[in-house]
Design a protein around this motif. Sequence first.
Motif, PDB file in Angstrom:
ATOM      1  N   SER A  65     -20.951  14.386  17.134  1.00 42.28           N
ATOM      2  CA  SER A  65     -20.518  15.185  15.993  1.00 42.28           C
ATOM      3  C   SER A  65     -21.305  16.486  15.908  1.00 42.28           C
ATOM      4  O   SER A  65     -22.440  16.560  16.369  1.00 42.28           O
ATOM      5  CB  SER A  65     -20.744  14.367  14.721  1.00 42.28           C
ATOM      6  OG  SER A  65     -20.472  15.124  13.572  1.00 42.28           O
ATOM      7  N   GLY A  66     -20.700  17.507  15.304  1.00 44.07           N
ATOM      8  CA  GLY A  66     -21.436  18.728  14.982  1.00 44.07           C
ATOM      9  C   GLY A  66     -21.074  19.912  15.856  1.00 44.07           C
ATOM     10  O   GLY A  66     -20.075  19.896  16.576  1.00 44.07           O
ATOM     11  N   ALA A  75     -15.315  26.891  20.190  1.00 40.27           N
ATOM     12  CA  ALA A  75     -15.758  27.026  18.801  1.00 40.27           C
ATOM     13  C   ALA A  75     -17.208  27.470  18.698  1.00 40.27           C
ATOM     14  O   ALA A  75     -17.705  27.679  17.596  1.00 40.27           O
ATOM     15  CB  ALA A  75     -15.567  25.697  18.078  1.00 40.27           C
ATOM     16  N   ARG A  84     -17.217  10.975  15.153  1.00 48.52           N
ATOM     17  CA  ARG A  84     -16.981  12.369  14.772  1.00 48.52           C
ATOM     18  C   ARG A  84     -17.678  12.716  13.460  1.00 48.52           C
ATOM     19  O   ARG A  84     -17.969  13.867  13.195  1.00 48.52           O
ATOM     20  CB  ARG A  84     -15.479  12.622  14.586  1.00 48.52           C
ATOM     21  CG  ARG A  84     -14.711  12.779  15.874  1.00 48.52           C
ATOM     22  CD  ARG A  84     -13.240  13.009  15.545  1.00 48.52           C
ATOM     23  NE  ARG A  84     -12.407  12.964  16.730  1.00 48.52           N
ATOM     24  CZ  ARG A  84     -12.179  14.005  17.524  1.00 48.52           C
ATOM     25  NH1 ARG A  84     -12.734  15.170  17.252  1.00 48.52           N
ATOM     26  NH2 ARG A  84     -11.409  13.883  18.586  1.00 48.52           N
ATOM     27  N   GLN A  85     -17.852  11.713  12.603  1.00 51.92           N
ATOM     28  CA  GLN A  85     -18.452  11.964  11.304  1.00 51.92           C
ATOM     29  C   GLN A  85     -19.945  11.676  11.267  1.00 51.92           C
ATOM     30  O   GLN A  85     -20.642  12.144  10.387  1.00 51.92           O
ATOM     31  CB  GLN A  85     -17.814  11.064  10.244  1.00 51.92           C
ATOM     32  CG  GLN A  85     -16.360  11.317   9.992  1.00 51.92           C
ATOM     33  CD  GLN A  85     -15.803  10.235   9.092  1.00 51.92           C
ATOM     34  OE1 GLN A  85     -16.397   9.901   8.077  1.00 51.92           O
ATOM     35  NE2 GLN A  85     -14.678   9.673   9.464  1.00 51.92           N
ATOM     36  N   ASP A 107      -5.957  -1.002   3.880  1.00 51.73           N
ATOM     37  CA  ASP A 107      -7.408  -0.891   3.738  1.00 51.73           C
ATOM     38  C   ASP A 107      -7.808   0.180   2.732  1.00 51.73           C
ATOM     39  O   ASP A 107      -8.830   0.057   2.055  1.00 51.73           O
ATOM     40  CB  ASP A 107      -8.050  -0.558   5.097  1.00 51.73           C
ATOM     41  CG  ASP A 107      -7.981  -1.727   6.062  1.00 51.73           C
ATOM     42  OD1 ASP A 107      -7.570  -2.823   5.627  1.00 51.73           O
ATOM     43  OD2 ASP A 107      -8.318  -1.544   7.240  1.00 51.73           O
ATOM     44  N   ASP A 166      -3.214  16.060  13.127  1.00 55.97           N
ATOM     45  CA  ASP A 166      -4.658  15.826  13.079  1.00 55.97           C
ATOM     46  C   ASP A 166      -5.374  17.087  13.532  1.00 55.97           C
ATOM     47  O   ASP A 166      -4.967  17.721  14.504  1.00 55.97           O
ATOM     48  CB  ASP A 166      -5.056  14.680  14.027  1.00 55.97           C
ATOM     49  CG  ASP A 166      -4.722  13.321  13.452  1.00 55.97           C
ATOM     50  OD1 ASP A 166      -4.344  13.261  12.269  1.00 55.97           O
ATOM     51  OD2 ASP A 166      -4.830  12.336  14.192  1.00 55.97           O
ATOM     52  N   ALA A 177      -9.310  18.603  14.432  1.00 56.84           N
ATOM     53  CA  ALA A 177     -10.714  18.215  14.639  1.00 56.84           C
ATOM     54  C   ALA A 177     -11.640  19.219  13.972  1.00 56.84           C
ATOM     55  O   ALA A 177     -11.732  20.362  14.394  1.00 56.84           O
ATOM     56  CB  ALA A 177     -11.017  18.127  16.133  1.00 56.84           C
ATOM     57  N   PRO A 225     -15.678  19.972  13.222  1.00 55.96           N
ATOM     58  CA  PRO A 225     -16.869  19.532  13.952  1.00 55.96           C
ATOM     59  C   PRO A 225     -17.490  18.259  13.358  1.00 55.96           C
ATOM     60  O   PRO A 225     -18.163  17.512  14.064  1.00 55.96           O
ATOM     61  CB  PRO A 225     -17.843  20.704  13.811  1.00 55.96           C
ATOM     62  CG  PRO A 225     -17.010  21.879  13.452  1.00 55.96           C
ATOM     63  CD  PRO A 225     -15.775  21.374  12.780  1.00 55.96           C
ATOM     64  N   TYR A 226     -17.265  18.018  12.076  1.00 58.48           N
ATOM     65  CA  TYR A 226     -17.925  16.869  11.435  1.00 58.48           C
ATOM     66  C   TYR A 226     -16.947  15.763  11.034  1.00 58.48           C
ATOM     67  O   TYR A 226     -17.251  14.954  10.166  1.00 58.48           O
ATOM     68  CB  TYR A 226     -18.755  17.357  10.246  1.00 58.48           C
ATOM     69  CG  TYR A 226     -19.837  18.304  10.705  1.00 58.48           C
ATOM     70  CD1 TYR A 226     -21.036  17.824  11.215  1.00 58.48           C
ATOM     71  CD2 TYR A 226     -19.620  19.674  10.712  1.00 58.48           C
ATOM     72  CE1 TYR A 226     -22.011  18.682  11.693  1.00 58.48           C
ATOM     73  CE2 TYR A 226     -20.591  20.552  11.193  1.00 58.48           C
ATOM     74  CZ  TYR A 226     -21.787  20.045  11.683  1.00 58.48           C
ATOM     75  OH  TYR A 226     -22.741  20.892  12.176  1.00 58.48           O
ATOM     76  N   GLY A 227     -15.764  15.750  11.633  1.00 57.68           N
ATOM     77  CA  GLY A 227     -14.812  14.684  11.341  1.00 57.68           C
ATOM     78  C   GLY A 227     -13.395  15.173  11.532  1.00 57.68           C
ATOM     79  O   GLY A 227     -13.140  16.362  11.635  1.00 57.68           O
ATOM     80  N   LEU A 228     -12.494  14.199  11.595  1.00 56.86           N
ATOM     81  CA  LEU A 228     -11.099  14.530  11.825  1.00 56.86           C
ATOM     82  C   LEU A 228     -10.401  14.779  10.492  1.00 56.86           C
ATOM     83  O   LEU A 228     -10.575  14.014   9.542  1.00 56.86           O
ATOM     84  CB  LEU A 228     -10.454  13.338  12.528  1.00 56.86           C
ATOM     85  CG  LEU A 228      -9.323  13.605  13.499  1.00 56.86           C
ATOM     86  CD1 LEU A 228      -9.737  14.539  14.618  1.00 56.86           C
ATOM     87  CD2 LEU A 228      -8.864  12.281  14.088  1.00 56.86           C
ATOM     88  N   ALA A 283     -11.746  13.450   6.742  1.00 49.57           N
ATOM     89  CA  ALA A 283     -11.867  12.138   7.365  1.00 49.57           C
ATOM     90  C   ALA A 283     -12.712  11.198   6.540  1.00 49.57           C
ATOM     91  O   ALA A 283     -12.619   9.997   6.657  1.00 49.57           O
ATOM     92  CB  ALA A 283     -12.475  12.292   8.752  1.00 49.57           C
ATOM     93  N   ALA A 284     -13.552  11.743   5.687  1.00 46.68           N
ATOM     94  CA  ALA A 284     -14.450  10.898   4.906  1.00 46.68           C
ATOM     95  C   ALA A 284     -14.706  11.561   3.569  1.00 46.68           C
ATOM     96  O   ALA A 284     -14.563  12.763   3.428  1.00 46.68           O
ATOM     97  CB  ALA A 284     -15.767  10.705   5.647  1.00 46.68           C
ATOM     98  N   PRO A 285     -15.065  10.763   2.584  1.00 47.78           N
ATOM     99  CA  PRO A 285     -15.406  11.351   1.298  1.00 47.78           C
ATOM    100  C   PRO A 285     -16.674  12.179   1.450  1.00 47.78           C
ATOM    101  O   PRO A 285     -17.449  12.011   2.376  1.00 47.78           O
ATOM    102  CB  PRO A 285     -15.665  10.136   0.417  1.00 47.78           C
ATOM    103  CG  PRO A 285     -15.945   9.017   1.348  1.00 47.78           C
ATOM    104  CD  PRO A 285     -15.259   9.323   2.626  1.00 47.78           C
ATOM    105  N   PRO A 287      -9.657  24.020  14.491  1.00 46.24           N
ATOM    106  CA  PRO A 287     -11.016  23.599  14.860  1.00 46.24           C
ATOM    107  C   PRO A 287     -11.973  24.781  15.006  1.00 46.24           C
ATOM    108  O   PRO A 287     -13.139  24.704  14.597  1.00 46.24           O
ATOM    109  CB  PRO A 287     -10.812  22.878  16.203  1.00 46.24           C
ATOM    110  CG  PRO A 287      -9.396  22.407  16.170  1.00 46.24           C
ATOM    111  CD  PRO A 287      -8.637  23.472  15.426  1.00 46.24           C
ATOM    112  N   VAL A 288     -11.483  25.875  15.588  1.00 42.53           N
ATOM    113  CA  VAL A 288     -12.333  27.064  15.757  1.00 42.53           C
ATOM    114  C   VAL A 288     -12.656  27.656  14.386  1.00 42.53           C
ATOM    115  O   VAL A 288     -13.796  28.018  14.095  1.00 42.53           O
ATOM    116  CB  VAL A 288     -11.621  28.089  16.667  1.00 42.53           C
ATOM    117  CG1 VAL A 288     -12.353  29.429  16.644  1.00 42.53           C
ATOM    118  CG2 VAL A 288     -11.540  27.556  18.094  1.00 42.53           C
ATOM    119  N   ALA A 329     -15.159  25.367  12.552  1.00 41.93           N
ATOM    120  CA  ALA A 329     -16.513  25.488  13.116  1.00 41.93           C
ATOM    121  C   ALA A 329     -17.138  26.801  12.667  1.00 41.93           C
ATOM    122  O   ALA A 329     -18.328  26.840  12.322  1.00 41.93           O
ATOM    123  CB  ALA A 329     -16.447  25.406  14.645  1.00 41.93           C
TER     124      ALA A 329
END
Lengths: 608, 608
Positions: free
Chosen positions: A11-12, A38, A249-250, B246, B466, B468, B470-473, B494-496, B598-599, B602
């Motif tokens: 990630s990152g 990127a 990725r996270q 889920d 989707d 990408a 850098p820190y998640g999808l 991708a995440a909270p 993504p670019v 980032a």
Amino acid sequence: MRTSIATVSLSGSLTEKLTAAARAGFDGVEIFENDLLASPLAPEEIRARCADLGLTVDLYQPMRDIEAVPEEQFARNLRRARHKFALMDRLGADTVLVCSSVSPLAEADDALAAEQLSRLADLAQDFGVRVAYEALAWGRHVSTYDHAWRIVESAGHPALGTCLDSFHILSRSTGPEDLDGIEDIPGEKIFFLQLADAPPLGMDVLQWSRHHRCFPGQGGFDVAGLVRRVLRTGYAGPLSLEVFNDVFRQAEAGPTAVDARRSLLVLQEEVGVADLPAPLAPTGIAFTELVTRDAEPVTALLGRLGFTRTARHRGKPVELWEQGDARILVNTGPAAPADARHRSGGRTSVDGTTLAAIGLESPDPAAAARRAEALLAPVLPRRRGAEDAPLDAVAAPDGTELFLCATGRPATPDWRADFEDLPHPAAGPRDLRVDHVALTQPWHHFDEAVLFHRAVLGLAARESVDVADPYGLLRSRAVTNADGGVRLPLTVGAAPGDGTAHARHIALATDDVVAAARRFTEAGGRLLPIPANYYDDLAARFPFEDGELETYRALGILYDRDEHGAFRHCYTHTVGRVFFELVQRDAGHQGYGAVNAPVRLAAQHAVR
Amino acid sequence: MRTSIATVSLSGSLTEKLTAAARAGFDGVEIFENDLLASPLAPEEIRARCADLGLTVDLYQPMRDIEAVPEEQFARNLRRARHKFALMDRLGADTVLVCSSVSPLAEADDALAAEQLSRLADLAQDFGVRVAYEALAWGRHVSTYDHAWRIVESAGHPALGTCLDSFHILSRSTGPEDLDGIEDIPGEKIFFLQLADAPPLGMDVLQWSRHHRCFPGQGGFDVAGLVRRVLRTGYAGPLSLEVFNDVFRQAEAGPTAVDARRSLLVLQEEVGVADLPAPLAPTGIAFTELVTRDAEPVTALLGRLGFTRTARHRGKPVELWEQGDARILVNTGPAAPADARHRSGGRTSVDGTTLAAIGLESPDPAAAARRAEALLAPVLPRRRGAEDAPLDAVAAPDGTELFLCATGRPATPDWRADFEDLPHPAAGPRDLRVDHVALTQPWHHFDEAVLFHRAVLGLAARESVDVADPYGLLRSRAVTNADGGVRLPLTVGAAPGDGTAHARHIALATDDVVAAARRFTEAGGRLLPIPANYYDDLAARFPFEDGELETYRALGILYDRDEHGAFRHCYTHTVGRVFFELVQRDAGHQGYGAVNAPVRLAAQHAVR
């Protein structure tokens, strides 16, 4: 062997990824094109950064939809390739990955594919580049490694070889004989080897590949078997991880890179090309350490469970509570260094009691620590105080401190020697011992934790089970030694931030859970109340002796059974982030009452 | 028709689930056995709670592995069933779901299955219970609805019928002709109908069912087509949702129940048994409202983009900034009520600018609001102040206020009338208009948001992509009207907890992005810097006119093209949680530059 990792696995930003890979000890990287695009760094700067970090650029990837297309399209592809080869020259990358085409323009014509790949290799050669052609499992016409190799072989070009990828090969494999063809490939024509594992999901292979790959040893593939075959060809390139995974990725790049490299070390050990100190499984639980600011609530609970305060640490505010072979340290001093525990959801900053350390009886603590260190486990300072015995200890991925102990063995430093006995009443009739210690894990690090306990400690991982919590699905998997003397169920919550999922517990075994539960309540303890509906259902599911079910109902004892016998268990209330379980396990029963976990979890939510 | 929902579809304790179902307007519930077992309420208390909430208990579920087993096992099953029928009597449930057996003990013997189900129905009848037999898609011997029906039919027992489940039927269906048999079943023998949709995942059907079901209209199944067939049989029971997911397990029960019931309302409309006000798609963006504590940074940015402050609200600290048809309100007053926005990650409590409301031009605002209300959208007070025009407005699931506007149309309340003109310079040569407004969504509510915008506003949902980060999808899906006058890309992280994913933006269309970008930078604006590597790649991918690429590179303009033409775009820096995009869209290009995201992401991370 050299090890490498694709930047897409971490990630990152690109610089974060490179730094993490270098710190984890990888020798090289595959640069994923999108990471380069990127990045604000020019290719020459990336090359210099890699050199500073001691990393080689082992692969540039991917080029797609190159081969077996109409000439006009191929001319455009060559134009694109020329740009990329010039870029690779600036980057210092000498091998490029070409994936088999998924384009609708591609023709089912191996001769055309070979001819065009050969022309691509001609161009590559001018730039000092080698082309590694790989069969994607979902390639339009070329989807197997042996098909890709036939094309490479017939092209017969020195700058054209093949790339093998364990996911693409094993996701399509129906048996080991599918892999026989690997050994027909000359090792020097295998230009690259990409490794990934994956859980058995039986889903569309493209989605499976893009979202659910994992590191070797964390899935269901026989990656080691494949690597053994590749090594027999004489392949001398790196073992390189290419893992697309939504979780990675996270997750923070640093710990992921360590987890990745550990998986490769274990794989290398498995195929016989790494020399690691042998695993030494622990034989029992020496102690469990609770850290708390206020010892009163948890020591009251320990007293009601039949524990007695028997000793005190000579230099620190740590008390030893004992009962038979069960020992619990209660530490009211400053918690262990925060950096060792920063990943466990900041537990040390939370008021209340936490389960922070476990002492594991080891046949040879020093040797076990050497293996742990070789497998990248952070080794903790051997002495916590000048006066302490020099104990070997490592930090688990969740920050839990694991002490490797030799309790009561002469000629080995003994943690017990740091404690001075306190006057205490003679041991009573109570008989509890540790059945298991349940360690909830921080979000993102479940597979890493399982691999760590398996590889570093030499424990075996049992079946993974899903458990329905009222507020989300949990996943649980126990790691144990062979005789059940060490059982550590690892559990992860469905989402970050669920405090309940982070409570840990110590399960105490008894030969008579009814008597133990009664003694506990008679001593003033509160057991977790279990709904009456649960017992009505038990009555429908199992035959019971007269009065047996009523006893369980009155006390809140849960019940399960398998072909080996019964599992009876009940729970204390929770103190801070720790609770206790009383367990009566019939010989041979290997479970942990997972079927009852939804009822237990709902009851715990209800009393909060 | 009556609507019902299975408690397993919602998160929380049983009482939380019942309350959420009742508040969302469901008529009944299916009680999932595990929810009952984990509840401290006795069955009679659950019955009373349901009655208080106006809910009927339409189904108790499930009973498993009942039929076609050796007699000794069947006797045990009957014993278990007797317990459950007695429980149902206390619960006030008159129908039980029996799933086709997955037990290794089950025999492939339809006559035995029919005979044993008939004996089960005899027992059920004694308790006033009806047995609804359902084919699980992964049943050991019975896995299709027509097979289950043949067994029920041959049993010929009045207390035995079948249960149809859209997931089990449609997950196995290869074409509509597979459903023809439904209409051969007499409606009165269909004891229950369970509905769920699912995305096309092509995975193991058991895992697909347990983790990835969704509400009708949120997946890929033709649930409406199935329901039409069932209704033609004369089926008169409820439409009931049974969704294992889920995400829903973790999400708050209240909003999930509303989302669930909305999906059923839309389904009922689609099959012609609901009478909702017709959808009225908006025709354009009347305005976008930014809320901020400090107007200076964002108004400076608007000025550099060519916006002019043209008017001021008569009663509140809200300014109107205009440029051609693009209008932006800048609100420095207290933000809208917190309860309307509490689900959007607490954006109102964050310092800085947020995108809080959108005005949508509607052909008939009052009628559009009636549809929104019928589809359970929270209707906001028509007047925000005594002096304001009575505007129709609803809250989207993420808390964004959607005003239904009739700008400049006589005889309809006009938001513009609340504003008094300010002296301002004559409009300059600038020509920006709104291309799209990108609305990042809170974690958990993506499918709900898409359904809301589709059903409530009458917008069409485009393909999901989707992206990408850098820190998640990230996942992104645009909802648009037919002519592109309204385009709202919805994006979820991708995440909270990923703040970046929560920045929203307004994309302004121009016929010449190079000129617009130059005017912006000459006015002192900063465009997001894009890495040089990106342009090297563009050069490899597309042919450009002389100097064209260098211009893009110098300004930071991104480029994409499809068969309809090009999409050129660049980004301003971010103010608070809002940024702007300048867009030049060739006629017919339907994208949003996802390939460049993504670019861009980032680059945004890099400048933070």
